[in-house]
Design a protein around this motif. Structure first.
Motif, PDB file in Angstrom:
ATOM      1  N   ARG A   1      -1.695   9.964   3.641  1.00  0.00           N
ATOM      2  CA  ARG A   1      -1.496  11.094   4.743  1.00  0.00           C
ATOM      3  C   ARG A   1      -0.675  10.332   5.988  1.00  0.00           C
ATOM      4  O   ARG A   1      -0.186  10.973   6.608  1.00  0.00           O
TER       5      ARG A   1
ATOM      6  N   GLU B   1       6.464   6.541   1.595  1.00  0.00           N
ATOM      7  CA  GLU B   1       8.139   6.143   1.489  1.00  0.00           C
ATOM      8  C   GLU B   1       7.912   4.536   2.028  1.00  0.00           C
ATOM      9  O   GLU B   1       8.279   3.606   1.933  1.00  0.00           O
TER      10      GLU B   1
ATOM     11  N   MET C   1       6.976  11.230   0.276  1.00  0.00           N
ATOM     12  CA  MET C   1       5.534  10.735   0.692  1.00  0.00           C
ATOM     13  C   MET C   1       5.415   9.483   0.240  1.00  0.00           C
ATOM     14  O   MET C   1       5.807   8.986  -0.593  1.00  0.00           O
TER      15      MET C   1
ATOM     16  N   ASP D   1       1.969   8.372   5.284  1.00  0.00           N
ATOM     17  CA  ASP D   1       3.248   8.212   4.718  1.00  0.00           C
ATOM     18  C   ASP D   1       3.537   6.768   4.242  1.00  0.00           C
ATOM     19  O   ASP D   1       4.410   6.131   4.466  1.00  0.00           O
ATOM     20  N   TYR D   2       2.444   5.863   3.872  1.00  0.00           N
ATOM     21  CA  TYR D   2       2.360   4.565   3.494  1.00  0.00           C
ATOM     22  C   TYR D   2       1.638   4.373   2.190  1.00  0.00           C
ATOM     23  O   TYR D   2       1.088   5.390   1.741  1.00  0.00           O
TER      24      TYR D   2
END
Length: 195
Positions: free
Chosen positions: A134, A3, A1, A136-137
């Motif tokens: 949410r 990443e 998560m 993925d940043y």
């Protein structure tokens, strides 16, 4: 998560602080309110080069003001954030955007009034961090560990999620210990009966 590195936290927090009044108007619920939230969600997806099925957009239409007004108002604010140029340039996956605007925003709306995410500095940071996570940043300049730690520190929703995950892990560990103890007792009983 988280990443991938995203934009700076300050850029997005500043954007929320300057949310236009049109995104703070009353959401359309039944026959009252101004903003058709499903159309707004569709516009944001179109900005990202996507098209949502009508069945997905039905979640953003309501006739129960008491239950859905705050949720829809927060969806409008999240749409303003997602309309930022950076999000349009990275084109987050549609299912992630819809899940964010659906389940995640609904959970956040249960904890706070929607307009707090514009007017309160901590809630602005929370919304930015949750949106980024949410999708993925993480904020630019932060490691995954730093971003995770800061998110869990500022977000009541995230703390609740982590607590539930921790409780589930503890329950699984307890179940495994109990199963191992039963198996050891059975093996001991088998050994004892053979002797």
């Amino acid at each position: 998560m988280m990443e991938k590195s995203g934009p700076t936290l300050e850029t997005l927090v500043h954007r929320l602080a300057e949310t236009p009044t049109e995104f703070l108007d009353e959401p359309r619920v039944g026959t009252s309110g101004k903003v058709h939230v499903a159309a707004l969600v569709n516009d944001v997806l179109a900005l990202h080069g996507q098209r949502a099925p009508l069945s997905a957009l039905e979640y953003f239409v309501s006739s129960d003001a008491r239950r859905d007004r705050n949720r829809l108002a927060l969806v409008m604010i999240a749409c303003w954030l997602l309309a930022e140029e950076w999000f349009a340039s990275v084109t987050p996956p549609q299912n992630m955007v819809l899940n964010l605007l659906g389940a995640t925003v609904a959970e956040m709306a249960q904890a706070n009034a929607a307009h707090k995410f514009v007017h309160d500095p901590d809630r602005r940071e929370e919304l930015v961090r949750v949106v980024l996570a949410r999708l993925d940043y993480r904020p630019a300049g932060e490691s995954v560990a730093e971003a995770t730690d800061r998110l869990s520190g500022i977000s009541g929703v995230e703390r609740k999620r982590l607590l539930e995950a921790s409780r589930a892990a503890e329950q699984r560990a307890a179940d495994i210990r109990a199963a191992l103890a039963r198996k050891a007792a059975e093996e001991s009983a088998d050994k004892w009966s053979r002797e």
